[in-house]
Scaffold this motif. Structure first.
Motif, PDB file in Angstrom:
ATOM      1  N   ASP A   4     -16.571 -30.069  70.541  1.00 40.23           N
ATOM      2  CA  ASP A   4     -17.625 -31.047  69.861  1.00 40.23           C
ATOM      3  C   ASP A   4     -18.771 -30.578  68.893  1.00 40.23           C
ATOM      4  O   ASP A   4     -19.655 -31.357  68.743  1.00 40.23           O
ATOM      5  CB  ASP A   4     -18.356 -31.119  71.526  1.00 40.23           C
ATOM      6  N   LEU A   5     -17.950 -29.157  68.531  1.00 44.06           N
ATOM      7  CA  LEU A   5     -19.485 -29.299  66.913  1.00 44.06           C
ATOM      8  C   LEU A   5     -19.423 -29.902  66.001  1.00 44.06           C
ATOM      9  O   LEU A   5     -18.262 -30.755  65.360  1.00 44.06           O
ATOM     10  CB  LEU A   5     -18.661 -27.564  66.853  1.00 44.06           C
ATOM     11  N   PRO A   6     -21.079 -30.297  65.520  1.00 45.14           N
ATOM     12  CA  PRO A   6     -20.509 -31.342  64.447  1.00 45.14           C
ATOM     13  C   PRO A   6     -20.256 -30.807  63.123  1.00 45.14           C
ATOM     14  O   PRO A   6     -20.098 -29.084  63.022  1.00 45.14           O
ATOM     15  CB  PRO A   6     -22.206 -31.703  64.630  1.00 45.14           C
ATOM     16  N   VAL A  14      -7.059 -19.525  62.209  1.00 44.51           N
ATOM     17  CA  VAL A  14      -6.883 -17.975  62.797  1.00 44.51           C
ATOM     18  C   VAL A  14      -6.630 -17.629  63.846  1.00 44.51           C
ATOM     19  O   VAL A  14      -5.410 -16.877  63.845  1.00 44.51           O
ATOM     20  CB  VAL A  14      -7.791 -17.433  61.389  1.00 44.51           C
ATOM     21  N   GLU A  15      -6.950 -17.916  64.676  1.00 48.20           N
ATOM     22  CA  GLU A  15      -6.754 -17.574  66.133  1.00 48.20           C
ATOM     23  C   GLU A  15      -6.771 -19.018  67.010  1.00 48.20           C
ATOM     24  O   GLU A  15      -7.613 -19.221  67.720  1.00 48.20           O
ATOM     25  CB  GLU A  15      -8.103 -17.151  66.250  1.00 48.20           C
ATOM     26  N   PRO A  16      -5.076 -19.535  67.143  1.00 46.57           N
ATOM     27  CA  PRO A  16      -4.775 -20.573  68.324  1.00 46.57           C
ATOM     28  C   PRO A  16      -5.185 -20.722  69.403  1.00 46.57           C
ATOM     29  O   PRO A  16      -5.647 -21.454  70.479  1.00 46.57           O
ATOM     30  CB  PRO A  16      -3.756 -20.945  68.060  1.00 46.57           C
ATOM     31  N   ALA A  17      -6.138 -19.319  70.296  1.00 45.70           N
ATOM     32  CA  ALA A  17      -5.984 -19.274  71.327  1.00 45.70           C
ATOM     33  C   ALA A  17      -7.445 -19.369  72.349  1.00 45.70           C
ATOM     34  O   ALA A  17      -8.073 -19.343  72.673  1.00 45.70           O
ATOM     35  CB  ALA A  17      -5.733 -17.425  71.883  1.00 45.70           C
ATOM     36  N   PHE A  18      -8.286 -19.824  70.588  1.00 48.15           N
ATOM     37  CA  PHE A  18      -9.967 -19.845  70.368  1.00 48.15           C
ATOM     38  C   PHE A  18     -10.345 -21.067  71.706  1.00 48.15           C
ATOM     39  O   PHE A  18      -9.164 -22.335  71.640  1.00 48.15           O
ATOM     40  CB  PHE A  18     -10.457 -19.840  69.323  1.00 48.15           C
ATOM     41  N   GLY A  46     -15.476 -29.705  64.475  1.00 53.23           N
ATOM     42  CA  GLY A  46     -14.540 -29.204  65.788  1.00 53.23           C
ATOM     43  C   GLY A  46     -13.885 -27.435  65.789  1.00 53.23           C
ATOM     44  O   GLY A  46     -15.061 -26.343  65.348  1.00 53.23           O
ATOM     45  N   CYS A  47     -12.913 -27.453  65.804  1.00 58.28           N
ATOM     46  CA  CYS A  47     -12.303 -26.318  65.873  1.00 58.28           C
ATOM     47  C   CYS A  47     -11.283 -25.739  64.949  1.00 58.28           C
ATOM     48  O   CYS A  47     -10.400 -24.944  65.065  1.00 58.28           O
ATOM     49  CB  CYS A  47     -10.995 -25.832  67.607  1.00 58.28           C
ATOM     50  N   ALA A  48     -11.100 -26.378  63.990  1.00 57.38           N
ATOM     51  CA  ALA A  48     -10.376 -26.444  62.932  1.00 57.38           C
ATOM     52  C   ALA A  48     -10.489 -25.685  62.352  1.00 57.38           C
ATOM     53  O   ALA A  48      -9.030 -24.729  61.862  1.00 57.38           O
ATOM     54  CB  ALA A  48     -10.366 -27.929  61.576  1.00 57.38           C
ATOM     55  N   ASP A  49     -11.539 -24.397  61.407  1.00 58.12           N
ATOM     56  CA  ASP A  49     -11.660 -23.069  61.202  1.00 58.12           C
ATOM     57  C   ASP A  49     -10.945 -22.430  61.877  1.00 58.12           C
ATOM     58  O   ASP A  49     -10.221 -21.553  61.558  1.00 58.12           O
ATOM     59  CB  ASP A  49     -13.391 -23.086  60.519  1.00 58.12           C
ATOM     60  N   VAL A  50     -11.357 -21.864  63.564  1.00 57.99           N
ATOM     61  CA  VAL A  50     -11.223 -21.303  64.047  1.00 57.99           C
ATOM     62  C   VAL A  50      -9.445 -21.123  64.446  1.00 57.99           C
ATOM     63  O   VAL A  50      -8.241 -20.093  64.353  1.00 57.99           O
ATOM     64  CB  VAL A  50     -12.162 -20.682  65.398  1.00 57.99           C
TER      65      VAL A  50
END
Length: 262
Positions: free
Chosen positions: A254-256, A243-247, A236-240
């Motif tokens: 849906d990324l594994p 740092v950048e909530p707007a991503f 998912g989006c946890a890593d980004v």
């Protein structure tokens, strides 16, 4: 005019002069210079900056030369060697004292060489000593912009293969890193990269030969190109988003998660 050489050439010439002095060797048809100090012309270690004035025709080039006194570097000058519709070539040279005894020129010092261009630089590229390129495009004039490894005008950001290659080049990853599927909307980008690791053998020959280390990288489009924002291996989006909530979540939700493969 004597050949332009790099700093390594300076050191090699000094060693050669000392060896010639010890052996009593001289070139045929020329007076002996063994043990006799003489001035020789070289190129600077590197060009560090360039500036324009005088309507874009007066050029100043900052360079790094051997330091500690005038015997290490004198008569610093720049000359225009060629021009075209796209490029202006400039050669910077200086003279240094070669022979025995000679000064200790192991340190470095800054210097500035000036030359008047035949016409205003305009949108042409400036190439100094054949290996350093500057441009006035998108520069903070009168200072010129130093071009990078991807040239003065790298591939623009966008959802294209050339743009993705530029994004990989901006990462601190091994040369043979492979890129996975890209998720891009023109302003934001994410893809996985995979680098071989472990034993240097054909994949499948022994345990660990097929091992790979993977990372996921997130980017934002800037004027200079794709700028890395975050890296990680989580799903998912946890890593980004840390740092950048707007991503956009639509590009990463849906990324594994990533795992090391072997």
């Amino acid at each position: 005019m004597q050949a332009t050489r790099s700093l390594a050439g300076v050191l090699l010439s000094i060693v050669a002069a000392l060896l010639l002095s010890a052996c009593g060797t001289q070139r045929a048809g020329a007076p002996s210079t063994a043990g006799t100090p003489h001035w020789q012309t070289f190129g600077p270690i590197r060009a560090t900056a360039a500036r324009l004035s005088g309507g874009g025709r007066a050029l100043s080039v900052d360079v790094e030369v051997p330091g500690k006194g005038k015997t290490c570097a004198r008569k610093l000058k720049a000359v225009v060697t060629s021009t075209s519709e796209r490029t202006v070539w400039v050669q910077v040279t200086f003279s240094t004292l070669i022979g025995d005894p000679h000064a200790d020129c192991s340190t470095t010092a800054p210097g500035t060489a000036k030359v008047r261009l035949p016409s205003a630089l305009g949108h042409r590229e400036l190439v100094v000593d054949n290996d350093t390129t500057f441009t006035a495009d998108d520069a903070d004039l009168p200072d010129l912009r130093l071009c990078g490894d991807r040239g003065c005008h790298p591939a623009p950001t966008g959802c294209t293969a050339a743009s993705y290659d530029q994004a990989v080049a901006a990462l601190d990853v091994p040369n043979h890193t492979s890129r996975g599927e890209e998720h891009c909307d023109g302003k934001w980008l994410v893809f996985d990269v995979s680098s071989r690791m472990g034993a240097a053998c054909a994949e499948g020959e022994a345990p660990g030969c097929g091992a790979r280390l993977g990372d996921r990288w997130f980017f934002r489009a800037e004027k200079s190109g794709w700028v890395p924002l975050a890296r990680g291996t989580k799903a998912g989006c946890a890593d980004v988003h840390r740092v950048e909530p707007a991503f956009p979540a639509s590009l990463c939700a849906d990324l594994p998660g990533l795992q090391r493969s072997n």
